[in-house]
Enzyme design. Structure first.
Site, short mmCIF file in Angstrom:
data_model
loop_
_atom_site.label_atom_id
_atom_site.label_comp_id
_atom_site.label_asym_id
_atom_site.label_seq_id
_atom_site.Cartn_x
_atom_site.Cartn_y
_atom_site.Cartn_z
N GLU A 141 -1.55 -6.49 20.02
CA GLU A 141 -0.19 -6.81 19.05
C GLU A 141 -0.69 -6.20 17.67
O GLU A 141 -1.74 -6.10 17.35
CB GLU A 141 -0.31 -8.43 18.99
CG GLU A 141 -0.26 -9.30 20.26
CD GLU A 141 -0.72 -10.83 20.02
OE1 GLU A 141 -0.55 -11.09 18.63
OE2 GLU A 141 -1.13 -11.29 20.95
N LYS B 187 -0.97 -6.28 13.77
CA LYS B 187 -1.58 -7.45 13.00
C LYS B 187 -0.81 -7.40 11.70
O LYS B 187 -0.75 -6.49 10.81
CB LYS B 187 -3.17 -6.86 12.49
CG LYS B 187 -3.79 -8.12 11.82
CD LYS B 187 -5.34 -7.88 11.80
CE LYS B 187 -5.97 -8.97 10.98
NZ LYS B 187 -5.39 -9.39 9.76
N ASP C 248 0.59 -8.49 8.09
CA ASP C 248 -0.22 -8.65 6.83
C ASP C 248 0.71 -9.68 5.99
O ASP C 248 1.54 -9.29 5.01
CB ASP C 248 -0.39 -7.37 5.91
CG ASP C 248 -1.48 -7.28 5.01
OD1 ASP C 248 -2.11 -8.33 5.13
OD2 ASP C 248 -1.21 -6.34 4.33
N TYR D 2 6.93 -14.82 12.60
CA TYR D 2 6.61 -14.23 13.77
C TYR D 2 5.27 -15.10 14.48
O TYR D 2 4.33 -15.45 13.80
CB TYR D 2 5.98 -12.93 13.81
CG TYR D 2 7.24 -11.81 13.61
CD1 TYR D 2 7.82 -11.24 14.65
CD2 TYR D 2 7.53 -11.45 12.16
CE1 TYR D 2 8.80 -10.27 14.50
CE2 TYR D 2 8.65 -10.59 12.07
CZ TYR D 2 9.17 -9.90 13.37
OH TYR D 2 10.10 -9.01 13.25
N LYS E 106 -8.40 -2.42 12.43
CA LYS E 106 -7.97 -2.01 11.30
C LYS E 106 -7.69 -0.80 11.14
O LYS E 106 -8.22 0.34 11.61
CB LYS E 106 -8.69 -2.60 10.12
CG LYS E 106 -8.95 -4.13 10.06
CD LYS E 106 -7.89 -4.95 10.02
CE LYS E 106 -7.60 -4.96 8.22
NZ LYS E 106 -8.41 -6.00 7.62
N CYS F 131 6.69 21.09 -24.97
CA CYS F 131 6.78 21.24 -23.65
C CYS F 131 5.66 22.11 -23.09
O CYS F 131 5.61 23.19 -23.63
CB CYS F 131 8.21 21.76 -23.19
SG CYS F 131 8.55 21.98 -21.72
N CYS G 81 7.70 25.45 -21.65
CA CYS G 81 8.34 26.36 -22.38
C CYS G 81 8.00 26.34 -24.11
O CYS G 81 8.39 27.25 -24.72
CB CYS G 81 9.89 26.24 -22.47
SG CYS G 81 10.48 24.61 -23.21
N CYS H 103 11.81 17.27 -22.80
CA CYS H 103 12.02 18.55 -23.35
C CYS H 103 13.48 18.65 -23.72
O CYS H 103 14.32 18.60 -22.56
CB CYS H 103 11.49 19.45 -22.44
SG CYS H 103 11.77 21.30 -22.74
N CYS I 206 14.73 25.62 -20.73
CA CYS I 206 13.38 25.57 -20.16
C CYS I 206 13.30 25.93 -18.56
O CYS I 206 13.99 25.43 -18.05
CB CYS I 206 13.06 24.03 -20.44
SG CYS I 206 11.43 23.69 -19.64
S1 IVH Z 1 -4.69 -14.15 16.29
C1 IVH Z 1 -8.35 -16.35 16.87
N1 IVH Z 1 -2.68 -12.32 15.84
O1 IVH Z 1 -5.15 -12.22 11.12
C2 IVH Z 1 -7.31 -15.60 16.80
N2 IVH Z 1 -4.01 -13.13 14.05
O2 IVH Z 1 -8.08 -12.31 10.70
C3 IVH Z 1 -6.60 -15.32 15.32
N3 IVH Z 1 -3.01 -11.81 12.11
O3 IVH Z 1 -5.27 -15.26 10.07
C4 IVH Z 1 -5.50 -15.20 14.96
N4 IVH Z 1 -1.36 -10.70 12.91
O4 IVH Z 1 -2.92 -14.64 9.94
C5 IVH Z 1 -3.55 -13.03 15.39
N5 IVH Z 1 -0.94 -10.78 16.11
C6 IVH Z 1 -1.96 -11.48 15.59
C7 IVH Z 1 -1.96 -11.55 14.04
C8 IVH Z 1 -3.10 -12.33 13.54
C9 IVH Z 1 -2.07 -11.18 11.93
C10 IVH Z 1 -3.73 -12.62 10.99
C11 IVH Z 1 -3.88 -14.14 11.07
C12 IVH Z 1 -5.25 -14.57 10.94
C13 IVH Z 1 -5.73 -13.25 10.59
C14 IVH Z 1 -7.28 -13.32 11.46
#
Ligand code: IVH
Length: 700
Positions: free
Chosen positions: A118, A120, A122, A256, A346, A440, A443, A458, A463
């Site tokens: 999935e 991740k 932020d 989500y 990451k 400038c 020029c 300028c 120029c």
């Molecule tokens: S699973 C034990 N799935 O990442 C499983 N976490 O460092 C823990 N996060 O605090 C969570 N996208 O806020 C999971 N698709 C995703 C995620 C996700 C973002 C964040 C979540 C958690 C942090 C873990």
């Protein structure tokens, strides 16, 4: 009201709530609305109205009650029945392969593991507790064991369903089209039929703000004089932790779902099934999820998401790979803070530390001097960065960026690199401050800053950094109107060193022109003819074409009227200029600066020698209306609007578009509208068309 009618009300209310729930889901979760906003609003208002008249039927999960609660003094805390763990990170293919090998070793299996991968997010992690299918509580992650009770705030998030209503069979079929994502569609097929919402369900996921919404939010904050959020994650977390839910309701939050906590009486066997089930209960699930066989497929998924990253509407900082099967998850178990069955892979950070080698002012197409930092080359999120814009002198001063400094830089989305902050601990005392040069760098012409503007500019119209853009403007319709001289040709003429300033245009020869790209003999002849014609456009258009900052088409005409001899304009002081009603201090300063630049005077002289006319076209025949402002409103019967304006301007007056206390005459034609009302209110002199004609001395 008859007893039957009374009975119909709860039924109607229920129907409205069900419909609104459905449309909410289509709009906020599936991003695929079925009805117009107006139709939605109509249903919403009908429900509001019924509830207002029959408050006994209001329920806390009614769609009208999203923003009901009053502000809190502080948040209560909510323990998580199952700790909200964090994830171990890895940053390379090798590290991920190690994770995979370890998991296989712990499970003593030789075959490939199946992962669920999935994006991740932020954002900010939250847990939602549903009891009997209704949202009962919502909390932040906190320290993983206890979070803050932000239930009232989470209720305002449109993509969080207040009640869980499993999507029906036929609807699932419909959802399989569109934006749901292939993997989710396949998973939905495998879900047990008539899956029930468990008695207690803890849903976990991320509250996020889309990049675009984030930009808008910060712009609004800026306009309201509030400090901006540093990034979408801070904005999401900050919005969730508002004591007044009304503030949260005004923030563009989305939720989500990516997992569950405790579930009572639920027999699902894998991460994939969980996500499909949550989707079928009405949660937003990322469409870019994928089941992966073995580490190889996870790596390919990672590469793909890294490519997609900038195109997604929200920030992600990596991908999460979870062992799909719950049986295997249980066997792998957890460490104190993180599971052994999942890992966050990451992306390369988009921030990096480097050194400022030099700061140089770069001159833009419009003459703005922008300080640019030259950096020791460094990789930022997979791209080599060696320079970053510092925007303007104020920014350099505010962040106190000096040559030689060690700085943190970042690249966000498609945005060009920028300096986040200076590491002042790394200073050795030899760093050098930067100020925008007085001359400038391209020029050598004088650099000025007008009034409150942040930009230094300028002002030399020749120029080299600006000349292409300026020629294009010079030749534009409202300027010298040189047909056939567009931006591409202007660029060619400058690049081939045929034109260094405006006057060079008038000594171009047919043969030279015909040899240019996309030019033929005929077009060269046409251009020469257009250039010849443009010589007699008159002072008004010439002034506009010169591109003096703040001098637009209207002001050019006013200036030509007030200073029919350009020599007088050249020597006018800011004070002289401000005697003209349309000229304020900033505009006056800009005009003075322009003519104070000797390069500009030389260019004007060369234009004159090339045969360009400096005589005003509509030279005022008299000054009888000097200082008088006219506004025309409504349809005139015998005069065209332009003609009427010309009659005023020829007599030294001004024709304006809007009525103010500075207006001297309002000429009202047919159906004059609001301008006339305003004029009456202000007690201005109002003329009929006939009276106007008499005033300017023409007989009908
Ligand atoms: S699973 C034990 N799935 O990442 C499983 N976490 O460092 C823990 N996060 O605090 C969570 N996208 O806020 C999971 N698709 C995703 C995620 C996700 C973002 C964040 C979540 C958690 C942090 C873990």
């Amino acid at each position: 009201m008859s007893p039957e009618d009374r009975q119909k009300i709860p039924t109607r209310i229920e129907k409205l709530r069900a419909d609104l729930h459905h449309h909410n889901h289509r709009y906020y979760v599936l991003d695929d609305p079925e009805v117009s906003d107006a139709d939605y609003d109509r249903l919403f208002r009908e429900l509001e109205d019924l509830e207002k008249r029959h408050p006994e039927f209001i329920t806390p999960d009614s769609p009208t009650q999203r923003v009901g609660a009053s502000p809190l003094d502080k948040f209560a805390s909510i323990p998580h029945r199952i700790p909200m763990l964090s994830l171990d990170n890895c940053f390379s293919r090798e590290e991920f392969e190690e994770f995979d090998e370890r998991a296989k070793r712990l499970l003593s299996i030789g075959v490939e593991l199946t992962y669920f991968a999935e994006p991740k997010f932020d954002g900010a992690a939250v847990e939602l507790v549903y009891a009997g299918g209704r949202l009962a509580a919502g909390s932040t992650r906190g320290d993983g064991f206890t979070g803050e009770d932000v239930t009232q705030n989470l209720k305002t998030v449109r993509s969080i369903p207040p009640v869980l209503i499993p999507v029906r069979e036929p609807e699932i079929k419909l959802l399989t089209r569109g934006k749901t994502g292939k993997e989710l569609v396949a998973l939905l097929e495998t879900l047990p039929k008539n899956l029930k919402v468990p008695e207690r369900l803890e849903v976990r996921g991320e509250v996020i703000i889309n990049r675009e919404d984030f930009a808008r939010l910060n712009k609004e904050r800026d306009e309201a004089g509030e400090p901006p959020f540093a990034n979408p994650r801070n904005a999401a977390a900050g919005s969730l932790r508002q004591l007044d839910p009304k503030i949260t309701a005004g923030r563009p939050l989305a939720f989500y779902a990516y997992g569950v906590g405790e579930t009572e009486g639920w027999e699902l066997k894998s991460q994939g099934e969980i996500l499909a089930a949550l989707f079928s209960f009405g949660f937003k699930i990322n469409p870019h999820i994928a089941r992966c066989r073995g580490a190889g497929e996870v790596l390919a998924y990672y590469e793909n998401m890294a490519r997609l990253r900038d195109e997604l509407p929200y920030e992600i900082d990596g991908v999460v790979a979870k062992v799909d099967d719950f049986g295997l998850q249980r066997r792998l178990g957890e460490k104190t803070r993180s599971p052994r069955w999942a890992i966050a892979f990451k992306f390369a950070p988009r921030q990096a530390t480097t050194r400022v080698l030099d700061i140089v002012a770069s001159v833009g197409r419009t003459g703005t001097l922008t300080p640019v930092a030259f950096l020791e080359p460094v990789q930022v999120g997979g791209v080599e960065v060696s320079r970053a814009s510092l925007h303007n002198q104020d920014e350099v001063d505010r962040k106190d960026i000096r040559i030689g400094d060690t700085v943190l830089i970042q690249r966000a989305g498609d945005v060009i690199p920028e300096v986040v902050e200076v590491d002042k601990n790394k200073r050795i005392g030899k760093e050098k401050k930067f100020s925008v040069p007085k001359e400038c760098p391209v020029c050598g012409g004088p650099v000025t800053r007008i009034g409150e503007e942040v930009a230094y500019r300028c002002t030399n119209i020749s120029c080299p950094a600006q000349i292409k853009e300026r020629i294009f403007h010079f030749a534009s319709k409202d300027g010298m109107d040189i047909e056939g001289l567009g931006d591409k040709l202007a660029a060619q003429l400058v690049d081939k060193k045929l034109v260094r300033d405006f006057s060079d245009l008038f000594i171009l020869e047919e043969e030279t022109l015909a040899n240019l790209e996309r030019m033929a003999e005929k077009s060269a002849q046409n251009l020469l003819a257009a250039l010849e014609q443009s010589k007699s456009r008159g002072l008004e258009r010439l002034l506009y074409g010169l591109g003096i900052r703040h001098v637009g088409e209207h002001l050019s005409r006013v200036l030509a009227g007030a200073f029919p001899d350009i020599k007088k304009l050249e020597s006018a002081s800011a004070e002289d200029l401000q005697k003209i009603r349309e000229v304020g201090p900033e505009v006056a300063q800009s005009i003075v600066n322009f003519f104070a630049n000797p390069d500009n005077l030389k260019t004007l002289e060369r234009l004159r020698k090339a045969g360009v006319s400096f005589a005003p076209k509509s030279r005022p025949r008299s000054t009888e209306l000097a200082g008088k402002t006219f506004v025309f409103t409504g349809g005139l019967q015998t005069l065209a609007r332009d003609e009427a304006k010309r009659l005023v301007e020829e007599r030294g007056g001004t024709a304006s578009g809007s009525v103010s206390k500075n207006t001297d005459y309002v000429v009202a034609g047919e159906d004059p509208g609001s301008k006339l009302d305003k004029a009456k209110k202000l007690g201005l002199e109002i003329l009929t068309e006939e009276e106007f004609k008499k005033l300017v001395g023409i007989n009908s």
